[in-house]
Design a protein around this motif. Structure first.
Motif, PDB file in Angstrom:
ATOM      1  N   SER A   9      27.495  48.831  38.537  1.00  0.00           N
ATOM      2  CA  SER A   9      26.820  47.860  37.674  1.00  0.00           C
ATOM      3  C   SER A   9      27.855  46.974  36.983  1.00  0.00           C
ATOM      4  O   SER A   9      28.953  47.436  36.619  1.00  0.00           O
ATOM      5  CB  SER A   9      25.909  48.557  36.658  1.00  0.00           C
ATOM      6  OG  SER A   9      26.625  49.513  35.933  1.00  0.00           O
ATOM      7  N   LEU A  10      27.509  45.710  36.869  1.00  0.00           N
ATOM      8  CA  LEU A  10      28.448  44.708  36.344  1.00  0.00           C
ATOM      9  C   LEU A  10      27.952  44.175  35.013  1.00  0.00           C
ATOM     10  O   LEU A  10      26.811  43.705  34.909  1.00  0.00           O
ATOM     11  CB  LEU A  10      28.551  43.556  37.366  1.00  0.00           C
ATOM     12  CG  LEU A  10      29.486  42.409  36.998  1.00  0.00           C
ATOM     13  CD1 LEU A  10      30.935  42.886  36.903  1.00  0.00           C
ATOM     14  CD2 LEU A  10      29.372  41.284  38.038  1.00  0.00           C
ATOM     15  N   HIS A  11      28.801  44.277  34.001  1.00  0.00           N
ATOM     16  CA  HIS A  11      28.486  43.714  32.682  1.00  0.00           C
ATOM     17  C   HIS A  11      29.715  42.958  32.216  1.00  0.00           C
ATOM     18  O   HIS A  11      30.745  43.580  31.926  1.00  0.00           O
ATOM     19  CB  HIS A  11      28.142  44.822  31.674  1.00  0.00           C
ATOM     20  CG  HIS A  11      26.978  45.653  32.135  1.00  0.00           C
ATOM     21  ND1 HIS A  11      25.683  45.237  32.040  1.00  0.00           N
ATOM     22  CD2 HIS A  11      26.948  46.855  32.741  1.00  0.00           C
ATOM     23  CE1 HIS A  11      24.885  46.151  32.557  1.00  0.00           C
ATOM     24  NE2 HIS A  11      25.623  47.144  32.994  1.00  0.00           N
ATOM     25  N   GLY A  12      29.628  41.640  32.180  1.00  0.00           N
ATOM     26  CA  GLY A  12      30.784  40.837  31.758  1.00  0.00           C
ATOM     27  C   GLY A  12      31.971  41.112  32.664  1.00  0.00           C
ATOM     28  O   GLY A  12      31.883  40.971  33.881  1.00  0.00           O
ATOM     29  N   LEU A  71      33.146  37.744  36.363  1.00  0.00           N
ATOM     30  CA  LEU A  71      33.537  38.366  37.636  1.00  0.00           C
ATOM     31  C   LEU A  71      32.513  38.077  38.719  1.00  0.00           C
ATOM     32  O   LEU A  71      31.314  37.938  38.427  1.00  0.00           O
ATOM     33  CB  LEU A  71      33.631  39.896  37.503  1.00  0.00           C
ATOM     34  CG  LEU A  71      34.699  40.508  36.625  1.00  0.00           C
ATOM     35  CD1 LEU A  71      34.575  42.027  36.682  1.00  0.00           C
ATOM     36  CD2 LEU A  71      36.100  40.088  37.036  1.00  0.00           C
ATOM     37  N   ARG A  72      33.013  38.063  39.954  1.00  0.00           N
ATOM     38  CA  ARG A  72      32.123  37.994  41.114  1.00  0.00           C
ATOM     39  C   ARG A  72      32.531  39.154  42.007  1.00  0.00           C
ATOM     40  O   ARG A  72      33.680  39.214  42.470  1.00  0.00           O
ATOM     41  CB  ARG A  72      32.324  36.658  41.827  1.00  0.00           C
ATOM     42  CG  ARG A  72      31.374  36.386  42.965  1.00  0.00           C
ATOM     43  CD  ARG A  72      31.589  34.933  43.424  1.00  0.00           C
ATOM     44  NE  ARG A  72      30.610  34.523  44.391  1.00  0.00           N
ATOM     45  CZ  ARG A  72      30.803  34.602  45.704  1.00  0.00           C
ATOM     46  NH1 ARG A  72      31.923  35.097  46.194  1.00  0.00           N
ATOM     47  NH2 ARG A  72      29.860  34.175  46.531  1.00  0.00           N
ATOM     48  N   VAL A  73      31.597  40.084  42.204  1.00  0.00           N
ATOM     49  CA  VAL A  73      31.904  41.324  42.913  1.00  0.00           C
ATOM     50  C   VAL A  73      31.042  41.394  44.161  1.00  0.00           C
ATOM     51  O   VAL A  73      29.818  41.216  44.078  1.00  0.00           O
ATOM     52  CB  VAL A  73      31.610  42.548  42.010  1.00  0.00           C
ATOM     53  CG1 VAL A  73      31.819  43.849  42.766  1.00  0.00           C
ATOM     54  CG2 VAL A  73      32.477  42.499  40.754  1.00  0.00           C
ATOM     55  N   GLN A  74      31.673  41.658  45.312  1.00  0.00           N
ATOM     56  CA  GLN A  74      30.896  41.846  46.539  1.00  0.00           C
ATOM     57  C   GLN A  74      30.991  43.295  46.981  1.00  0.00           C
ATOM     58  O   GLN A  74      32.072  43.917  46.922  1.00  0.00           O
ATOM     59  CB  GLN A  74      31.388  40.914  47.636  1.00  0.00           C
ATOM     60  CG  GLN A  74      31.017  39.458  47.333  1.00  0.00           C
ATOM     61  CD  GLN A  74      31.337  38.541  48.487  1.00  0.00           C
ATOM     62  OE1 GLN A  74      32.464  38.511  48.963  1.00  0.00           O
ATOM     63  NE2 GLN A  74      30.354  37.787  48.933  1.00  0.00           N
ATOM     64  N   ARG A 117      33.350  44.055  33.176  1.00  0.00           N
ATOM     65  CA  ARG A 117      33.442  45.499  33.416  1.00  0.00           C
ATOM     66  C   ARG A 117      32.529  45.906  34.572  1.00  0.00           C
ATOM     67  O   ARG A 117      31.334  45.593  34.577  1.00  0.00           O
ATOM     68  CB  ARG A 117      33.041  46.225  32.132  1.00  0.00           C
ATOM     69  CG  ARG A 117      32.861  47.708  32.295  1.00  0.00           C
ATOM     70  CD  ARG A 117      32.623  48.338  30.940  1.00  0.00           C
ATOM     71  NE  ARG A 117      32.200  49.717  31.090  1.00  0.00           N
ATOM     72  CZ  ARG A 117      32.472  50.691  30.240  1.00  0.00           C
ATOM     73  NH1 ARG A 117      33.158  50.431  29.146  1.00  0.00           N
ATOM     74  NH2 ARG A 117      32.049  51.913  30.453  1.00  0.00           N
ATOM     75  N   LEU A 118      33.117  46.626  35.530  1.00  0.00           N
ATOM     76  CA  LEU A 118      32.365  47.166  36.659  1.00  0.00           C
ATOM     77  C   LEU A 118      32.330  48.687  36.520  1.00  0.00           C
ATOM     78  O   LEU A 118      33.377  49.344  36.561  1.00  0.00           O
ATOM     79  CB  LEU A 118      33.050  46.780  37.978  1.00  0.00           C
ATOM     80  CG  LEU A 118      32.355  47.262  39.251  1.00  0.00           C
ATOM     81  CD1 LEU A 118      30.998  46.573  39.443  1.00  0.00           C
ATOM     82  CD2 LEU A 118      33.244  47.018  40.477  1.00  0.00           C
ATOM     83  N   ASP A 119      31.140  49.224  36.319  1.00  0.00           N
ATOM     84  CA  ASP A 119      30.980  50.680  36.201  1.00  0.00           C
ATOM     85  C   ASP A 119      30.619  51.265  37.559  1.00  0.00           C
ATOM     86  O   ASP A 119      29.824  50.682  38.300  1.00  0.00           O
ATOM     87  CB  ASP A 119      29.875  51.026  35.196  1.00  0.00           C
ATOM     88  CG  ASP A 119      30.358  50.855  33.769  1.00  0.00           C
ATOM     89  OD1 ASP A 119      30.153  49.762  33.207  1.00  0.00           O
ATOM     90  OD2 ASP A 119      30.975  51.796  33.227  1.00  0.00           O
ATOM     91  N   ALA A 136      35.084  53.359  35.198  1.00  0.00           N
ATOM     92  CA  ALA A 136      34.838  51.946  34.881  1.00  0.00           C
ATOM     93  C   ALA A 136      36.127  51.157  35.100  1.00  0.00           C
ATOM     94  O   ALA A 136      37.224  51.642  34.783  1.00  0.00           O
ATOM     95  CB  ALA A 136      34.352  51.797  33.439  1.00  0.00           C
ATOM     96  N   LEU A 137      35.979  49.960  35.654  1.00  0.00           N
ATOM     97  CA  LEU A 137      37.105  49.052  35.881  1.00  0.00           C
ATOM     98  C   LEU A 137      36.889  47.831  35.001  1.00  0.00           C
ATOM     99  O   LEU A 137      35.850  47.161  35.107  1.00  0.00           O
ATOM    100  CB  LEU A 137      37.144  48.611  37.357  1.00  0.00           C
ATOM    101  CG  LEU A 137      37.140  49.723  38.406  1.00  0.00           C
ATOM    102  CD1 LEU A 137      37.042  49.119  39.813  1.00  0.00           C
ATOM    103  CD2 LEU A 137      38.388  50.588  38.286  1.00  0.00           C
ATOM    104  N   ILE A 138      37.850  47.565  34.121  1.00  0.00           N
ATOM    105  CA  ILE A 138      37.737  46.419  33.214  1.00  0.00           C
ATOM    106  C   ILE A 138      38.842  45.425  33.563  1.00  0.00           C
ATOM    107  O   ILE A 138      40.032  45.759  33.486  1.00  0.00           O
ATOM    108  CB  ILE A 138      37.841  46.867  31.744  1.00  0.00           C
ATOM    109  CG1 ILE A 138      36.762  47.914  31.434  1.00  0.00           C
ATOM    110  CG2 ILE A 138      37.719  45.666  30.805  1.00  0.00           C
ATOM    111  CD1 ILE A 138      36.885  48.543  30.063  1.00  0.00           C
TER     112      ILE A 138
END
Ligand code: GAL
Length: 373
Positions: free
Chosen positions: A172-175, A49-52, A177-179, A363-365
């Motif tokens: 926070s971004l892990h793989g 993922l790329r999150v802004q 998943r955005l928490d 959390a958003l997966i």
């Protein structure tokens, strides 16, 4: 390269890149807010993922997620630049809304016998914290290697709410998943209801409406509303109504049904009462778009979720790719306490007292499916 990023190239004063095996972060200046405060554009990048994010409204600006062939698209609605966010007070794209997300009837509530008034900004009611809510504030931000934590000090009396509230929202971004973790503390007893107002379109931002996208909500009950979208107070079963999303169902399948609740809201704009235990992270919602295969799982500790089908989008607002957002161009899943809880003692309480810490976690997966689920 992302369009939002490119459009702001002249404004880039600083670019900091750091990284770890799992995620990288980039921080750029993104123009100035209404009171010349510095806006930042923060990019978190993982393998999938790329999150802004921006500190204006502590909001999600974009989420680029792969489809089943690996092709990425931005799956949240948003604007091209900071000024367009400032000029749009009604859509709350990707923002943290508060101090009280959703509606308070007539903007009025009482705590310990004292009545408080929040200026009404939506059909005589206070919506998302009133006209100058948290979505319109420039938050401060500190970053880690895979996270950004936004802080806002809301003064005593801000929008009429009692107590100084210190609010922290950490993404926070892990793989894939955005928490999103929230905490808050107050100096006087107050009410708090915080959520993120991202609009999702799993086929990609500005790809058209979301009516064919399918949704499941883990909820047996919902909160029906009156004419100005304030809960009536009852919690009827969804069974046998167009509000039954216990099985994966296309958003558009029953949206036009001859149903008073749907007519009042111009579609779905209601709070579902989640089955999971309050305070425990549980699956609230699952959504999928079959052509791309993209899926979204929403986990939350909150007791409710406002499923809003983008009813008030009407083509008057242009997204970052330059295309107008028409009705139902995106859907929101606002994990939250129930609307107007301060005036409904039977709803889970939104009171926060001095010495207590408000905590909430969503959390958003983002995944892909072969349609089997
Ligand atoms: C939702 C709300 C809708 C609409 C929208 C923003 O949370 O329930 O009625 O106001 O925000 O346009």
């Amino acid at each position: 390269m992302n369009h939002k990023w490119m459009s702001q190239l002249p404004l880039l004063l600083a670019v900091i890149v750091s990284g770890s095996a799992n995620a990288a972060i980039k921080i750029q200046d993104w123009g100035k807010g209404p009171e010349a405060e510095q806006a930042k554009l923060i990019t978190l990048e993982s393998s999938s993922l790329r999150v802004q994010l921006t500190n204006y409204g502590a909001r999600i600006v974009s989420v680029e997620a792969p489809d089943k062939t690996g092709k990425r698209a931005d799956v949240v609605l948003g604007h091209a630049n900071l000024q367009q966010y400032i000029d749009d007070p009604k859509d709350y794209f990707g923002a943290i809304v508060g101090r009280y997300g959703n509606r308070i009837a007539k903007g009025t509530f009482s705590i310990d016998g004292q009545t408080y008034h929040v200026p009404p900004n939506n059909n005589g009611n206070a919506l998302h914290g009133g006209p100058d809510g948290f979505s319109r504030k420039m938050w401060s931000v500190i970053t880690g290697t895979d996270s950004a934590e936004f802080t806002l000090i809301s003064p005593d009396g801000d929008m009429g709410f009692p107590g100084m509230l210190a609010v922290h929202v950490r993404y926070s971004l892990h793989g894939n998943r955005l928490d999103i973790e929230y905490s808050a503390q107050t100096t006087k007893t107050t009410v708090v209801n915080l959520t993120n107002h991202a609009y999702f379109n799993l086929a990609g931002e500005a790809s058209g409406d979301v009516l064919q996208q399918r949704l499941r909500l883990d909820a047996n009950r919902y909160t029906p509303v009156g004419d100005t979208l304030i809960p009536e107070g009852n919690l009827p079963e969804v069974a046998g109504t167009p509000f039954d999303f216990r099985k994966l169902t296309a958003i558009g399948e029953r949206i036009g049904a001859d149903d008073t609740q749907l007519k009042r809201a111009g579609g779905y704009d209601h709070n579902w009462v989640l089955n999971g235990r309050l305070g425990l992270l549980h699956e609230a919602a699952f959504a999928e778009e079959r052509v791309s295969g993209r899926t979204l799982i929403v986990l939350t500790t909150e007791p409710g979720v406002q499923f809003y089908s983008g009813n008030f989008l009407n083509g008057s607002v242009t997204g970052y790719s330059g295309l107008a957002y028409q009705q139902h161009a995106g859907f929101c899943l606002e994990t939250q306490h129930f609307p107007d809880s301060p005036n409904h003692p039977s709803f889970p309480s939104t009171l926060l007292k001095p010495g207590e810490t408000f905590r909430s976690h969503t959390a958003l997966i983002f995944g892909v499916s072969n349609g089997a689920r």
